[in-house]
Motif scaffolding. Structure first.
Motif, PDB file in Angstrom:
ATOM      1  N   LEU A  45      15.469-119.237 -75.812  1.00  0.00           N
ATOM      2  CA  LEU A  45      15.779-118.935 -74.410  1.00  0.00           C
ATOM      3  C   LEU A  45      17.018-119.695 -73.948  1.00  0.00           C
ATOM      4  O   LEU A  45      17.900-119.142 -73.284  1.00  0.00           O
ATOM      5  CB  LEU A  45      14.590-119.290 -73.518  1.00  0.00           C
ATOM      6  N   ALA A  85      18.578-110.724 -71.622  1.00  0.00           N
ATOM      7  CA  ALA A  85      17.330-110.128 -72.100  1.00  0.00           C
ATOM      8  C   ALA A  85      17.500-109.562 -73.501  1.00  0.00           C
ATOM      9  O   ALA A  85      16.620-109.722 -74.364  1.00  0.00           O
ATOM     10  CB  ALA A  85      16.872-109.040 -71.129  1.00  0.00           C
ATOM     11  N   THR A  88      17.726-112.486 -75.933  1.00  0.00           N
ATOM     12  CA  THR A  88      16.416-113.109 -76.091  1.00  0.00           C
ATOM     13  C   THR A  88      15.516-112.237 -76.958  1.00  0.00           C
ATOM     14  O   THR A  88      14.774-112.741 -77.812  1.00  0.00           O
ATOM     15  CB  THR A  88      15.769-113.344 -74.717  1.00  0.00           C
ATOM     16  N   THR A  89      15.558-110.947 -76.746  1.00  0.00           N
ATOM     17  CA  THR A  89      14.775-110.027 -77.574  1.00  0.00           C
ATOM     18  C   THR A  89      15.149-110.181 -79.042  1.00  0.00           C
ATOM     19  O   THR A  89      14.292-110.258 -79.925  1.00  0.00           O
ATOM     20  CB  THR A  89      15.006-108.574 -77.116  1.00  0.00           C
ATOM     21  N   SER A  92      14.238-113.785 -80.273  1.00  0.00           N
ATOM     22  CA  SER A  92      12.794-114.056 -80.326  1.00  0.00           C
ATOM     23  C   SER A  92      12.223-113.792 -81.714  1.00  0.00           C
ATOM     24  O   SER A  92      11.219-114.401 -82.112  1.00  0.00           O
ATOM     25  CB  SER A  92      12.058-113.198 -79.288  1.00  0.00           C
ATOM     26  N   LEU A 184       7.226-113.240 -75.754  1.00  0.00           N
ATOM     27  CA  LEU A 184       8.653-113.403 -75.451  1.00  0.00           C
ATOM     28  C   LEU A 184       9.426-112.130 -75.771  1.00  0.00           C
ATOM     29  O   LEU A 184      10.264-111.673 -74.975  1.00  0.00           O
ATOM     30  CB  LEU A 184       9.213-114.575 -76.256  1.00  0.00           C
ATOM     31  N   SER A 188      11.063-109.982 -72.647  1.00  0.00           N
ATOM     32  CA  SER A 188      12.519-109.847 -72.568  1.00  0.00           C
ATOM     33  C   SER A 188      12.950-108.389 -72.722  1.00  0.00           C
ATOM     34  O   SER A 188      13.856-107.912 -72.024  1.00  0.00           O
ATOM     35  CB  SER A 188      13.197-110.709 -73.631  1.00  0.00           C
ATOM     36  N   GLY A 192      14.895-106.309 -69.796  1.00  0.00           N
ATOM     37  CA  GLY A 192      16.164-105.631 -70.047  1.00  0.00           C
ATOM     38  C   GLY A 192      16.108-104.151 -69.712  1.00  0.00           C
ATOM     39  O   GLY A 192      17.018-103.602 -69.079  1.00  0.00           O
TER      40      GLY A 192
END
Length: 580
Positions: A45, A85, A88-89, A92, A184, A188, A192
């Motif tokens: 993050l 987002a 992060t996706t 993750s 997560l 995310s 998004g």
């Protein structure tokens, strides 16, 4: 014994008891936050936030130039949320343990390097650019390694690296870790998609009208492009080359007495049509060609904006549109000329022929290493383009005599005006325009000095082409000679903040697509091919492209084949019909 009441005389005489947790200074708080152990999910993050803010300056600059006021601020915030987002996706999927540190650092480094080239050269890091990077040579790579690159990389990569390397990443049970990664990823992704849907009516027309924006999210686009290039060989099955040489034969002119054709086809590099004085440029960059009475076609357009895209396309029979949609590789112009019985040789002063010369003879200027000519014309693993002419008599004589008697096609692949080290592309004798920009960090160049150093490379190309014509004239006793020069693509010199080349074709500036094409026809080949030079001089402003090259070379050499199209042969309209 009596206890004093709170606030009484006994209490007043005691020293105050310090609080259990005294207030800390701001510096101490920051230090504790910096060194506090983090979970893998927290790490990704924080990295996503850092990359969104510090690794996407090119995107924020572009959006600021397109949107202003409250609406512009809202667009930037919305895009930032979508981008964070998305990152992060992606990240993750790596949020599992401390052993992911090398991968996280690699992502940050990739973002830093990509941003440098986006900001300083206006580069687009798509699949084509990644493929070009893979195929580049040591000399080209060296020209791009600068202190500015190091500084820009450190600005983006050093802070997260200094934080991440000593950071203690907390351990988690497999179940807890899996649950947190799934949450997560899903959260995310949902965020998004939700923001994208909410802003679709604003973002869709913005991106549609400014297609370059879709290539700027960093490092999402560079990493995705690199992955696609890396897995392409694993996912694509080897395909047989589609043959196109069936029915190929020498044309009727070969049955008549006369000297066989000798065509030198020069593949230029990074030359702009609007910087050739032959085409009306105010500076006299091409005096030697002008003195040799060449034909300069002024409205010619490339197949691509980089060598990897353009060179295979320009030698193809398919034309740009069909070439880009092809499902298999095809034989090319060199295969057809060789199938007709002529001798074909590719001589390279670049990073390879991009598979075009795989089935014909080839040579390289690198073979000059250690020779007197190599010592004079080559240094630091690259040669000046005059090296292409070294030993040319011997190369010609070494071709199979039977094929040579039917005709010869020599292809010379130049280094041309390849940037950013334009100063290395000319000798002192051809540095007519001074002062030159002497850095490869082109954004730091004074614009006039950047144009000077680029124009000097064109002046040197003028000299090399003139020497090529002079060599061809020396072969007139045995051959009917000709030269055709065409650049693979153009170059941006800072217009619109863009440098070098490689911008995706649909929205690339004309400077990267409008290329020079110059022809010199000896009397023997003009007579042999029944071409009226006066007619050609009246057609120099005709709209042409790389699509014409395949058919024009076959037309000039008089090679008959089913894939030949007279409508794309630049000489066809000027062939005399009254000669047999």
């Amino acid at each position: 014994m009596t206890l004093a009441k709170e606030g009484g005389p006994a209490a007043a005489g005691r020293a105050p008891v310090p609080p259990a947790n005294p207030p800390r200074s701001l510096l101490e708080r920051l230090r504790q936050a910096w060194t506090a152990p983090r979970s893998p999910q927290a790490v990704v993050l924080i990295l996503a936030l850092w990359l969104t803010v510090a690794g996407n300056l090119a995107l924020w600059r572009a959006l600021a130039g397109l949107q202003s006021g409250p609406r512009g601020v809202a667009v930037v915030i919305g895009v930032a949320v979508i981008l964070m987002a998305a990152m992060t996706t992606f990240l993750s999927l790596t949020a599992w343990s401390r052993w992911m540190k090398p991968l996280w650092l690699a992502v940050v480094l990739a973002a830093a390097v990509s941003q440098h080239y986006m900001l300083n050269f206006g580069a687009v890091i798509d699949t084509t650019m990644i493929a070009n990077v893979v195929e580049t040579n040591v000399g080209e790579a060296r020209d791009l390694l600068t202190w500015t690159l190091l500084g820009n990389v450190l600005l983006v990569a050093a802070p997260p690296a200094l934080w991440l390397v000593p950071l203690r990443v907390t351990r988690q049970s497999l179940a807890r870790k899996t649950l947190r990664v799934v949450v997560l990823f899903a959260a995310s992704l949902a965020l998004g998609l939700a923001v994208t849907a909410a802003m679709y009516s604003v973002l869709a027309p913005l991106v549609r009208n400014n297609m370059g924006l879709r290539y700027l999210p960093n490092p999402v686009v560079p990493i995705w492009s690199a992955v696609k290039v890396a897995i392409r060989p694993l996912t694509s099955r080897p395909k047989a080359i589609v043959p196109i040489t069936a029915g190929t034969a020498l044309g009727p002119s070969h049955a008549k007495p006369g000297k066989p054709p000798l065509l030198v086809l020069v593949v230029g590099e990074t030359a702009r049509a609007d910087h050739f004085s032959l085409n009306g440029y105010a500076r006299d960059t091409t005096p030697e060609l002008a003195a040799r009475g060449v034909l300069s076609f002024r409205d010619v357009w490339s197949c691509g904006t980089n060598t990897l895209a353009s060179v295979p396309c320009m030698f193809s029979s398919l034309g740009k549109a069909a070439f880009e949609k092809r499902q298999a590789e095809h034989e090319n112009l060199l295969d057809v000329v060789q199938a007709a019985g002529m001798a074909v040789l590719w001589i390279d002063n670049q990073a390879g022929c991009k598979s075009v010369c795989e089935r014909v003879g080839s040579a390289s200027t690198s073979e000059l290493a250690g020779t007197p000519a190599g010592n004079r014309l080559c240094s630091d693993n690259e040669c000046l383009d005059e090296a292409l002419l070294e030993g040319l008599d011997a190369r010609l004589a070494a071709l199979p005599a039977e094929r040579r008697s039917k005709g010869v096609l020599l292809v010379m692949h130049q280094m041309g005006s390849h940037g950013p080290a334009y100063g290395r592309r000319s000798t002192e004798a051809y540095k007519r325009f001074k002062p030159e920009c002497r850095t490869t960090t082109l954004g730091d160049c004074v614009p006039a000095e950047l144009v000077n150093v680029y124009d000097n490379s064109i002046a040197y190309t003028d000299h090399v082409l003139a020497r090529t014509i002079d060599w061809l004239r020396s072969q007139d006793a045995a051959f009917a000679p000709a030269m055709l020069y065409v650049s693979d693509h153009g170059e941006s010199l800072g217009e619109f903040g863009v440098f070098l080349h490689g911008v995706p074709y649909p929205f690339a500036p004309d400077a990267q697509k409008h290329v020079p094409m110059v022809a010199w026809l000896g009397e023997g080949i003009a007579r042999r091919a029944r071409i009226d030079p006066a007619c050609l001089r009246g057609r120099l402003d005709a709209r042409l492209s790389h699509d014409n090259l395949y058919h024009s070379v076959l037309g000039l050499l008089d090679v008959a084949t089913p894939t030949y199209d007279a409508g794309l042969d630049i000489w066809a309209a000027c062939k005399r019909r009254d000669e047999g």
